[in-house]
Scaffold this motif. Structure first.
Motif, PDB file in Angstrom:
ATOM      1  N   GLY A  84       0.823  -1.207   0.000  1.00  0.00           N
ATOM      2  CA  GLY A  84       0.000   0.000   0.000  1.00  0.00           C
ATOM      3  C   GLY A  84       0.853   1.251   0.000  1.00  0.00           C
ATOM      4  N   ALA A  85       0.193   2.394   0.106  1.00  0.00           N
ATOM      5  CA  ALA A  85       0.871   3.688   0.029  1.00  0.00           C
ATOM      6  C   ALA A  85       0.945   4.332   1.412  1.00  0.00           C
ATOM      7  CB  ALA A  85       0.132   4.613  -0.928  1.00  0.00           C
ATOM      8  N   VAL A  86       2.032   5.021   1.672  1.00  0.00           N
ATOM      9  CA  VAL A  86       2.219   5.817   2.878  1.00  0.00           C
ATOM     10  C   VAL A  86       2.258   7.283   2.459  1.00  0.00           C
ATOM     11  CG1 VAL A  86       3.768   6.384   4.786  1.00  0.00           C
ATOM     12  CG2 VAL A  86       3.444   3.994   4.101  1.00  0.00           C
ATOM     13  N   ILE A  87       1.457   8.113   3.099  1.00  0.00           N
ATOM     14  CA  ILE A  87       1.377   9.536   2.738  1.00  0.00           C
ATOM     15  C   ILE A  87       2.039  10.366   3.830  1.00  0.00           C
ATOM     16  CG2 ILE A  87      -0.169  11.479   2.262  1.00  0.00           C
ATOM     17  CD1 ILE A  87      -2.258   9.448   1.324  1.00  0.00           C
ATOM     18  N   PHE A  88       2.997  11.193   3.421  1.00  0.00           N
ATOM     19  CA  PHE A  88       3.623  12.148   4.326  1.00  0.00           C
ATOM     20  C   PHE A  88       3.015  13.528   4.047  1.00  0.00           C
ATOM     21  CE2 PHE A  88       6.661   8.762   3.858  1.00  0.00           C
ATOM     22  CZ  PHE A  88       7.277   8.644   5.093  1.00  0.00           C
ATOM     23  N   GLU A  89       2.537  14.175   5.092  1.00  0.00           N
ATOM     24  CA  GLU A  89       1.949  15.497   4.924  1.00  0.00           C
ATOM     25  C   GLU A  89       2.902  16.551   5.467  1.00  0.00           C
ATOM     26  OE1 GLU A  89      -1.985  18.124   6.226  1.00  0.00           O
ATOM     27  OE2 GLU A  89      -1.610  16.173   7.131  1.00  0.00           O
ATOM     28  N   GLY A  90       3.146  17.587   4.672  1.00  0.00           N
ATOM     29  CA  GLY A  90       4.001  18.674   5.113  1.00  0.00           C
ATOM     30  C   GLY A  90       3.383  19.434   6.278  1.00  0.00           C
ATOM     31  N   ALA A  91       4.240  20.015   7.111  1.00  0.00           N
ATOM     32  CA  ALA A  91       3.773  20.814   8.243  1.00  0.00           C
ATOM     33  C   ALA A  91       3.680  22.269   7.818  1.00  0.00           C
ATOM     34  CB  ALA A  91       4.733  20.675   9.425  1.00  0.00           C
TER      35      ALA A  91
ATOM     36  N   THR B 270       9.295  22.955   6.676  1.00  0.00           N
ATOM     37  CA  THR B 270       7.973  22.652   6.112  1.00  0.00           C
ATOM     38  C   THR B 270       8.046  22.222   4.656  1.00  0.00           C
ATOM     39  OG1 THR B 270       7.614  24.971   5.508  1.00  0.00           O
ATOM     40  CG2 THR B 270       6.900  24.293   7.692  1.00  0.00           C
ATOM     41  N   THR B 271       9.240  21.951   4.159  1.00  0.00           N
ATOM     42  CA  THR B 271       9.392  21.466   2.794  1.00  0.00           C
ATOM     43  C   THR B 271       9.234  19.941   2.782  1.00  0.00           C
ATOM     44  OG1 THR B 271      11.793  21.204   3.042  1.00  0.00           O
ATOM     45  CG2 THR B 271      10.976  23.370   2.314  1.00  0.00           C
ATOM     46  N   LEU B 272       9.704  19.281   1.723  1.00  0.00           N
ATOM     47  CA  LEU B 272       9.652  17.821   1.655  1.00  0.00           C
ATOM     48  C   LEU B 272      10.878  17.172   2.302  1.00  0.00           C
ATOM     49  CD1 LEU B 272       8.372  17.354  -2.018  1.00  0.00           C
ATOM     50  CD2 LEU B 272       7.097  17.878   0.061  1.00  0.00           C
ATOM     51  N   ALA B 273      11.759  17.992   2.907  1.00  0.00           N
ATOM     52  CA  ALA B 273      13.025  17.481   3.428  1.00  0.00           C
ATOM     53  C   ALA B 273      12.843  16.453   4.540  1.00  0.00           C
ATOM     54  CB  ALA B 273      13.887  18.640   3.925  1.00  0.00           C
ATOM     55  N   ASN B 274      11.870  16.669   5.430  1.00  0.00           N
ATOM     56  CA  ASN B 274      11.677  15.711   6.522  1.00  0.00           C
ATOM     57  C   ASN B 274      11.233  14.345   6.008  1.00  0.00           C
ATOM     58  OD1 ASN B 274      12.427  17.421   8.613  1.00  0.00           O
ATOM     59  ND2 ASN B 274      10.374  18.248   8.855  1.00  0.00           N
ATOM     60  N   ALA B 275      10.326  14.342   5.034  1.00  0.00           N
ATOM     61  CA  ALA B 275       9.890  13.064   4.451  1.00  0.00           C
ATOM     62  C   ALA B 275      11.053  12.369   3.766  1.00  0.00           C
ATOM     63  CB  ALA B 275       8.751  13.303   3.465  1.00  0.00           C
ATOM     64  N   ASP B 276      11.859  13.142   3.035  1.00  0.00           N
ATOM     65  CA  ASP B 276      13.038  12.559   2.377  1.00  0.00           C
ATOM     66  C   ASP B 276      13.976  11.932   3.404  1.00  0.00           C
ATOM     67  OD1 ASP B 276      12.280  13.232  -0.205  1.00  0.00           O
ATOM     68  OD2 ASP B 276      13.324  15.159  -0.180  1.00  0.00           O
TER      69      ASP B 276
END
Length: 315
Positions: A160-167, A187-193
């Motif tokens: 399945g898929a995991v969704i990361f939401e920005g803060a 608040t960019t995509l850096a934390n998910a990366d």
């Protein structure tokens, strides 16, 4: 991640009233997440109050003070895993109370009579804080699903898929936003990366950007395309006047800022545009595609180089 257990318990109760039997059953919390205490929230609010007309636009939740304490004091600050350790919990709270009391700005006796000032000052100085806060945190620790850092790694191995939401929005980013109207958070995509990298995730990644079809801002700070008539035409039921952020404002779609945000976050696979239906109700639509400074036309702002950050995580 930063967490206010008191606020989360209020939200859980509201969800329960709406028909969700056990909201905590659907949520896990990393034991290393920082806890926002009432003392940090009070210090945050007092600092915003003393700024008067020069407010930064804080949401008044204590995020900045919690991050500042973590940077200054390391493992002496409170983390979610500490909530189930009574001795550690008391000592850390006592320490943070003293730290934030020392940070609180000076107010004259006249200003201290103000209801907002008095409420926050009482939170920092009340002698009975442990009588209600310790058992409340203990109840939270007994109810919440607190998990070790490797929990996400197991989730990523499932189908399945995991969704990361920005803060919050990119333009509020602690490094790439427009200070001082920024948050103490990336608040960019850096934390998910980073999380995907720590988990050695090798699967497919889709990077999505999301924007409304018009610009908005809750609180102080730049809104170049702001328009009072648009704010009146597009009231937001979830974002009205707030005691801390103050006014919620709207403006026309600002392509200069969108280009800036896009350059900051890097490559995107798609951009989702929301609230198009709200614009459809207006007699005319405007778009800001450049700024003018004297004789100069500005279509793009160049972001500063991304900072190189070395993050030391607690064991």
């Amino acid at each position: 991640m930063l967490l206010d257990p008191l606020a989360m318990m209020v939200e859980a109760q509201h969800l329960h009233e709406l028909g969700v039997p056990d909201p905590f059953a659907h949520t896990t919390i990393d034991a290393r997440a920082l806890v926002i205490t009432p003392f940090q929230r009070a210090a945050n609010r007092l600092k915003e109050l003393v700024r008067g007309a020069g407010r930064h636009g804080s949401c008044g939740m204590g995020i900045g003070e919690t991050q500042a304490d973590a940077l200054a004091f390391g493992e002496r600050v409170l983390r979610v895993g500490d909530l189930a350790r009574p001795d550690v919990l008391h000592d850390k709270l006592q320490f943070l109370r003293a730290v934030n009391l020392a940070k609180a700005p000076f107010f004259s006796d006249e200003r201290r009579a103000d209801a907002q000032v008095a409420a926050e000052w009482d939170m920092l100085t009340a002698a009975d804080w442990a009588d209600w806060l310790l058992p409340t945190y203990a109840d939270f620790a007994a109810t919440a699903q607190i998990v070790p850092g490797g929990h996400l790694h197991a989730i990523l191995r499932q189908p399945g898929a995991v969704i990361f939401e920005g803060a919050q929005g990119v333009l509020l980013d602690e490094w790439r936003g427009f200070h001082p109207h920024t948050t103490w958070s990336t608040t960019t995509l850096a934390n998910a990366d980073q999380l995907l990298g720590e988990a050695a995730y090798a699967g497919r990644v889709t990077r999505l950007g999301i924007t409304r079809a018009y610009a908005t801002r809750h609180g102080a700070g730049p809104l170049v395309s702001g328009d009072d008539s648009l704010t009146r035409a597009l009231p937001d039921v979830a974002n009205g006047f707030g005691a801390w952020q103050r006014d919620f404002r709207s403006g026309w779609l600002d392509l200069v800022m969108l280009r800036y945000a896009r350059d900051v976050v890097g490559p995107l696979d798609a951009l989702a545009v929301t609230c198009l239906d709200r614009l459809a109700e207006l007699p005319a639509i405007q778009v800001c595609d450049h700024y003018r400074s004297g004789d100069a036309i500005i279509e793009r702002l160049t972001p500063a180089p991304a900072p190189t950050i070395s993050i030391i995580r607690p064991p």
